[in-house]
Design a protein around this motif. Structure first.
Motif, PDB file in Angstrom:
ATOM      1  N   VAL A 142       0.841  -1.205   0.000  1.00 53.44           N
ATOM      2  CA  VAL A 142       0.000   0.000   0.000  1.00 53.44           C
ATOM      3  C   VAL A 142       0.874   1.252   0.000  1.00 53.44           C
ATOM      4  CG1 VAL A 142      -1.713   1.323   1.304  1.00 53.44           C
ATOM      5  CG2 VAL A 142      -1.893  -1.184   1.175  1.00 53.44           C
ATOM      6  N   MET A 143       1.859   1.282   0.903  1.00 56.21           N
ATOM      7  CA  MET A 143       2.688   2.482   1.060  1.00 56.21           C
ATOM      8  C   MET A 143       3.528   2.778  -0.176  1.00 56.21           C
ATOM      9  SD  MET A 143       1.984   3.581   4.097  1.00 56.21           S
ATOM     10  CE  MET A 143       1.109   2.946   5.530  1.00 56.21           C
ATOM     11  N   SER A 144       3.863   1.750  -0.944  1.00 56.77           N
ATOM     12  CA  SER A 144       4.683   1.947  -2.142  1.00 56.77           C
ATOM     13  C   SER A 144       3.843   2.284  -3.366  1.00 56.77           C
ATOM     14  CB  SER A 144       5.503   0.679  -2.421  1.00 56.77           C
ATOM     15  OG  SER A 144       6.395   0.413  -1.372  1.00 56.77           O
ATOM     16  N   VAL A 145       2.804   1.504  -3.597  1.00 63.55           N
ATOM     17  CA  VAL A 145       2.051   1.612  -4.846  1.00 63.55           C
ATOM     18  C   VAL A 145       1.143   2.834  -4.872  1.00 63.55           C
ATOM     19  CG1 VAL A 145       0.354   0.474  -6.332  1.00 63.55           C
ATOM     20  CG2 VAL A 145       2.173  -0.876  -5.256  1.00 63.55           C
ATOM     21  N   GLU A 208      10.354  -5.721 -18.531  1.00 66.38           N
ATOM     22  CA  GLU A 208      11.051  -4.558 -19.064  1.00 66.38           C
ATOM     23  C   GLU A 208      11.768  -3.804 -17.944  1.00 66.38           C
ATOM     24  OE1 GLU A 208      11.336  -3.413 -22.229  1.00 66.38           O
ATOM     25  OE2 GLU A 208      10.357  -5.252 -22.922  1.00 66.38           O
ATOM     26  N   PRO A 209      12.898  -3.153 -18.221  1.00 67.94           N
ATOM     27  CA  PRO A 209      13.591  -2.378 -17.190  1.00 67.94           C
ATOM     28  C   PRO A 209      12.694  -1.271 -16.637  1.00 67.94           C
ATOM     29  CG  PRO A 209      14.958  -2.622 -19.152  1.00 67.94           C
ATOM     30  CD  PRO A 209      13.587  -3.100 -19.518  1.00 67.94           C
ATOM     31  N   VAL A 210      12.927  -0.913 -15.376  1.00 65.01           N
ATOM     32  CA  VAL A 210      12.178   0.171 -14.739  1.00 65.01           C
ATOM     33  C   VAL A 210      13.075   1.393 -14.627  1.00 65.01           C
ATOM     34  CG1 VAL A 210      10.788  -1.488 -13.441  1.00 65.01           C
ATOM     35  CG2 VAL A 210      12.816  -0.466 -12.367  1.00 65.01           C
ATOM     36  N   GLN A 211      12.469   2.533 -14.390  1.00 70.05           N
ATOM     37  CA  GLN A 211      13.233   3.767 -14.206  1.00 70.05           C
ATOM     38  C   GLN A 211      13.599   4.010 -12.748  1.00 70.05           C
ATOM     39  OE1 GLN A 211       9.882   5.532 -16.569  1.00 70.05           O
ATOM     40  NE2 GLN A 211      11.386   7.146 -16.896  1.00 70.05           N
ATOM     41  N   LEU A 212      12.797   3.456 -11.842  1.00 67.48           N
ATOM     42  CA  LEU A 212      12.985   3.720 -10.418  1.00 67.48           C
ATOM     43  C   LEU A 212      12.668   2.451  -9.644  1.00 67.48           C
ATOM     44  CD1 LEU A 212      13.452   5.891  -8.156  1.00 67.48           C
ATOM     45  CD2 LEU A 212      10.986   6.283  -8.216  1.00 67.48           C
ATOM     46  N   ILE A 213      13.494   2.146  -8.636  1.00 65.75           N
ATOM     47  CA  ILE A 213      13.291   0.979  -7.776  1.00 65.75           C
ATOM     48  C   ILE A 213      13.131   1.462  -6.346  1.00 65.75           C
ATOM     49  CG2 ILE A 213      14.272  -1.194  -6.930  1.00 65.75           C
ATOM     50  CD1 ILE A 213      16.015  -1.203  -9.497  1.00 65.75           C
ATOM     51  N   THR A 214      12.063   1.020  -5.695  1.00 59.62           N
ATOM     52  CA  THR A 214      11.843   1.417  -4.308  1.00 59.62           C
ATOM     53  C   THR A 214      11.535   0.188  -3.463  1.00 59.62           C
ATOM     54  OG1 THR A 214       9.429   1.730  -4.210  1.00 59.62           O
ATOM     55  CG2 THR A 214      10.722   3.492  -5.229  1.00 59.62           C
ATOM     56  N   GLY A 215      11.665   0.357  -2.158  1.00 65.26           N
ATOM     57  CA  GLY A 215      11.301  -0.701  -1.224  1.00 65.26           C
ATOM     58  C   GLY A 215      12.464  -1.152  -0.367  1.00 65.26           C
ATOM     59  N   PRO A 216      12.182  -1.553   0.876  1.00 65.65           N
ATOM     60  CA  PRO A 216      13.226  -2.001   1.798  1.00 65.65           C
ATOM     61  C   PRO A 216      13.628  -3.442   1.531  1.00 65.65           C
ATOM     62  CG  PRO A 216      11.094  -2.138   2.861  1.00 65.65           C
ATOM     63  CD  PRO A 216      10.846  -1.554   1.493  1.00 65.65           C
ATOM     64  N   GLY A 217      14.697  -3.877   2.206  1.00 63.76           N
ATOM     65  CA  GLY A 217      15.150  -5.249   2.083  1.00 63.76           C
ATOM     66  C   GLY A 217      16.373  -5.464   2.953  1.00 63.76           C
ATOM     67  N   ASN A 218      16.995  -6.637   2.843  1.00 61.90           N
ATOM     68  CA  ASN A 218      18.162  -6.930   3.664  1.00 61.90           C
ATOM     69  C   ASN A 218      19.406  -6.245   3.102  1.00 61.90           C
ATOM     70  OD1 ASN A 218      19.000  -8.490   1.472  1.00 61.90           O
ATOM     71  ND2 ASN A 218      18.326 -10.414   2.378  1.00 61.90           N
ATOM     72  N   VAL A 219      20.558  -6.574   3.677  1.00 66.39           N
ATOM     73  CA  VAL A 219      21.796  -5.896   3.295  1.00 66.39           C
ATOM     74  C   VAL A 219      22.160  -6.180   1.840  1.00 66.39           C
ATOM     75  CG1 VAL A 219      23.299  -7.791   4.091  1.00 66.39           C
ATOM     76  CG2 VAL A 219      24.179  -5.443   4.046  1.00 66.39           C
ATOM     77  N   PHE A 220      21.770  -7.343   1.312  1.00 67.21           N
ATOM     78  CA  PHE A 220      22.077  -7.668  -0.083  1.00 67.21           C
ATOM     79  C   PHE A 220      21.191  -6.856  -1.038  1.00 67.21           C
ATOM     80  CE2 PHE A 220      23.293 -11.367   2.443  1.00 67.21           C
ATOM     81  CZ  PHE A 220      24.625 -11.478   2.064  1.00 67.21           C
ATOM     82  N   VAL A 374       7.418   4.066   4.552  1.00 70.48           N
ATOM     83  CA  VAL A 374       8.716   3.818   3.916  1.00 70.48           C
ATOM     84  C   VAL A 374       9.565   5.067   4.151  1.00 70.48           C
ATOM     85  CG1 VAL A 374       9.933   3.203   1.807  1.00 70.48           C
ATOM     86  CG2 VAL A 374       7.618   2.339   2.203  1.00 70.48           C
ATOM     87  N   LEU A 375      10.481   4.986   5.121  1.00 64.38           N
ATOM     88  CA  LEU A 375      11.173   6.159   5.639  1.00 64.38           C
ATOM     89  C   LEU A 375      12.684   5.936   5.653  1.00 64.38           C
ATOM     90  CD1 LEU A 375       8.770   6.697   8.666  1.00 64.38           C
ATOM     91  CD2 LEU A 375       8.839   8.085   6.581  1.00 64.38           C
ATOM     92  N   PRO A 376      13.462   7.019   5.652  1.00 66.22           N
ATOM     93  CA  PRO A 376      14.924   6.892   5.652  1.00 66.22           C
ATOM     94  C   PRO A 376      15.448   6.360   6.986  1.00 66.22           C
ATOM     95  CG  PRO A 376      14.275   9.196   5.879  1.00 66.22           C
ATOM     96  CD  PRO A 376      13.030   8.425   5.597  1.00 66.22           C
ATOM     97  N   THR A 377      16.455   5.490   6.912  1.00 66.61           N
ATOM     98  CA  THR A 377      17.066   4.907   8.102  1.00 66.61           C
ATOM     99  C   THR A 377      18.557   5.241   8.131  1.00 66.61           C
ATOM    100  OG1 THR A 377      17.531   2.847   6.916  1.00 66.61           O
ATOM    101  CG2 THR A 377      15.434   2.972   8.106  1.00 66.61           C
ATOM    102  N   GLY A 378      19.213   4.841   9.203  1.00 65.46           N
ATOM    103  CA  GLY A 378      20.661   4.998   9.293  1.00 65.46           C
ATOM    104  C   GLY A 378      21.143   6.430   9.269  1.00 65.46           C
ATOM    105  N   GLY A 379      20.312   7.366   9.724  1.00 67.44           N
ATOM    106  CA  GLY A 379      20.694   8.776   9.740  1.00 67.44           C
ATOM    107  C   GLY A 379      20.397   9.514   8.453  1.00 67.44           C
ATOM    108  N   GLN A 380      19.835   8.829   7.454  1.00 65.93           N
ATOM    109  CA  GLN A 380      19.552   9.481   6.179  1.00 65.93           C
ATOM    110  C   GLN A 380      18.454  10.544   6.285  1.00 65.93           C
ATOM    111  OE1 GLN A 380      19.902   6.719   2.518  1.00 65.93           O
ATOM    112  NE2 GLN A 380      19.474   5.293   4.184  1.00 65.93           N
ATOM    113  N   ALA A 381      17.676  10.503   7.366  1.00 64.40           N
ATOM    114  CA  ALA A 381      16.643  11.525   7.558  1.00 64.40           C
ATOM    115  C   ALA A 381      17.256  12.913   7.760  1.00 64.40           C
ATOM    116  CB  ALA A 381      15.759  11.173   8.758  1.00 64.40           C
ATOM    117  N   ARG A 382      18.562  12.959   7.996  1.00 69.60           N
ATOM    118  CA  ARG A 382      19.223  14.268   8.114  1.00 69.60           C
ATOM    119  C   ARG A 382      19.289  14.996   6.778  1.00 69.60           C
ATOM    120  NH1 ARG A 382      24.394  13.707   9.169  1.00 69.60           N
ATOM    121  NH2 ARG A 382      24.458  11.472   8.830  1.00 69.60           N
ATOM    122  N   PHE A 383      19.100  14.233   5.673  1.00 69.60           N
ATOM    123  CA  PHE A 383      19.193  14.888   4.360  1.00 69.60           C
ATOM    124  C   PHE A 383      18.216  14.342   3.331  1.00 69.60           C
ATOM    125  CE2 PHE A 383      22.507  11.627   4.815  1.00 69.60           C
ATOM    126  CZ  PHE A 383      22.161  10.750   3.791  1.00 69.60           C
TER     127      PHE A 383
END
Length: 437
Positions: A142-145, A208-220, A374-383
């Motif tokens: 829901v939050m992505s689409v 087909e290739p996409v222009q933008l990729i979104t969504g969380p996941g593991n370190v890989f 879907v929000l920034p983590t690891g201090g990325q909310a600073r920018f």
């Protein structure tokens, strides 16, 4: 159960705060080589690589990578009525809140016949990644689409890891949520391979290739997004979830503890941080943590997260220092549980989302606040911001000048072009007012 960091009597600088902040040590670069191999395999071997990776990494070989329309329809029909009603309400609320994020076109008139139009153009095609690890996340669908649809994105593709318990297909609740939103291009693929498939396409299954990729996941997944950036845009390199609560003596220790636990439930690397100027509240929260953790279903996971180096109770002298700490931290989720909420809010600069008062827990934002989770983590909310309709929009300026308007600025353009030793720039303007020889 949780460490205490005592900053009373100190007013650290931003640099000092950054050194003091508790963080989980997740090194995305350590996963780069593996992620690159998985992406390369998908680029060279297509769907065969995706099937092999699923069998090796997800312990199941899907019957096919693309999910059929019949499976999606069956998943929608099979949704628990209460789950369906909750999803539909979430869709409606996120749609309403996302609509406010779409700017209107604006025309700036700089003189007769001289105008600059600011317009917002959506990307045409987006790939959404929905993780499938310790939990099932239809809310992330829901939050992505929804914001992408609000922004005007024409083509949406969704990927989620194949599930052993469901014959190698995507989890039916994920399929059901996507089906409610009209998404019909869904792939049973996960991890770095899925990110590579989105970025470069997989011709043998019509991806087909996409222009933008979104969504969380593991370190890989995070490493793969870093690798394909440039081939496709990405939202962010999402890491483990975070909650930071600023609270004073007026806060309810039981509610503070419950909210810290709610995020620790996600992952052993989740960060749960309380910043307070009240030693009494800190002690009461610790007592409540001991009591409530023992009652929670995922107590082992929660306990490990709370005991980790990334979680802490931070003692400060006052709420100004608490706000300074939070701004340096840049939390994904920030809760303000203080007597003077408005005053505290004025001190906050950096946060993915801010939850104000005792009746606005992060769990509300996870599902039904209408805001995006879907929000920034690891201090990325600073920018960086969280996901929204604006994520899928590109600002473009349309310049329209008449002959008279161009003539009005001709000499100034010539002056500046000459100052920069770019005579052809000047000639491109003056040529419009010369008689052709």
């Amino acid at each position: 159960m949780i460490q205490t960091i005592d900053l009373r009597g100190q007013r650290p600088t931003t640099s000092e705060f950054l050194a003091l902040i508790p963080r989980s040590k997740t090194d995305v670069s350590a996963a780069t080589a593996i992620a690159e191999d998985l992406i390369t395999a998908v680029r060279t071997q297509g769907s065969a690589a995706l099937l092999d990776q699923a069998e090796r990494l997800d312990r199941v070989r899907p019957p096919r990578v693309r999910v059929s329309a019949e499976e999606i329809a069956a998943a929608v029909a099979g949704l628990d009525p209460r789950v369906r009603e909750a999803l539909e309400e979430a869709i409606d609320r996120v749609r309403q809140a996302s609509a406010a994020q779409v700017p209107s076109p604006n025309i700036t008139t700089l003189g007769p016949g001289a105008e600059v139009v600011q317009r917002w153009s959506p990307v045409r095609r987006v790939g959404f990644y929905v993780p499938g690890g310790k939990a099932v996340y239809p809310s992330s669908v829901v939050m992505s689409v929804v914001p992408a649809q609000v922004a005007g994105v024409q083509a949406v593709a969704l990927a989620s890891p194949p599930q052993h318990d469901f014959g190698g297909s995507v989890h039916p609740t994920i399929l059901g949520a996507a089906g409610l939103l009209g998404v019909d291009e869904i792939y049973a693929m996960g991890g770095a391979g899925a990110i590579g498939a989105f970025a470069y396409g997989v011709p043998d299954i019509g991806l087909e290739p996409v222009q933008l990729i979104t969504g969380p996941g593991n370190v890989f997944v995070a490493a793969a997004k870093r690798l394909v950036r440039g081939q496709a845009g990405i939202d962010a390199e999402a890491g483990p979830t975070e909650i930071l609560i600023i609270a004073d003596s007026s806060a309810d220790a039981r509610l503070v503890a419950a909210d810290l636990i709610s995020q620790a439930e996600h992952d052993e690397l989740a960060s749960s941080v309380l910043v307070t100027d009240s030693v009494d509240l800190a002690n009461r929260v610790e007592e409540q943590l001991e009591r409530l953790v023992a009652q929670t279903a995922h107590r082992e996971r929660v306990t490990e997260a709370l005991r980790g180096i990334q979680s802490a109770i931070v003692l400060v002298d006052d709420l100004e220092v608490a706000a300074d700490f939070s701004n340096a931290y840049g939390p994904e989720h920030l809760e303000l549980q203080v007597a003077d909420v408005d005053g505290a809010l004025e001190l906050i600069e950096s946060a993915g989302a801010i939850f104000v008062g005792p009746h606005s827990p992060v769990s509300l934002g996870d599902y039904l606040a209408g805001s995006n989770h879907v929000l920034p983590t690891g201090g990325q909310a600073r920018f960086a911001p969280g996901l929204g309709a604006y994520t899928f929009l590109r600002p473009q300026q349309v310049i329209r000048y008449s002959e008279a308007a161009l003539r009005d600025v001709e000499q100034r353009i010539v002056t500046l072009a000459t100052a920069e030793d770019l005579p052809a720039h000047a000639a491109a303007v003056t040529a419009r007012f010369e008689t052709e020889k």
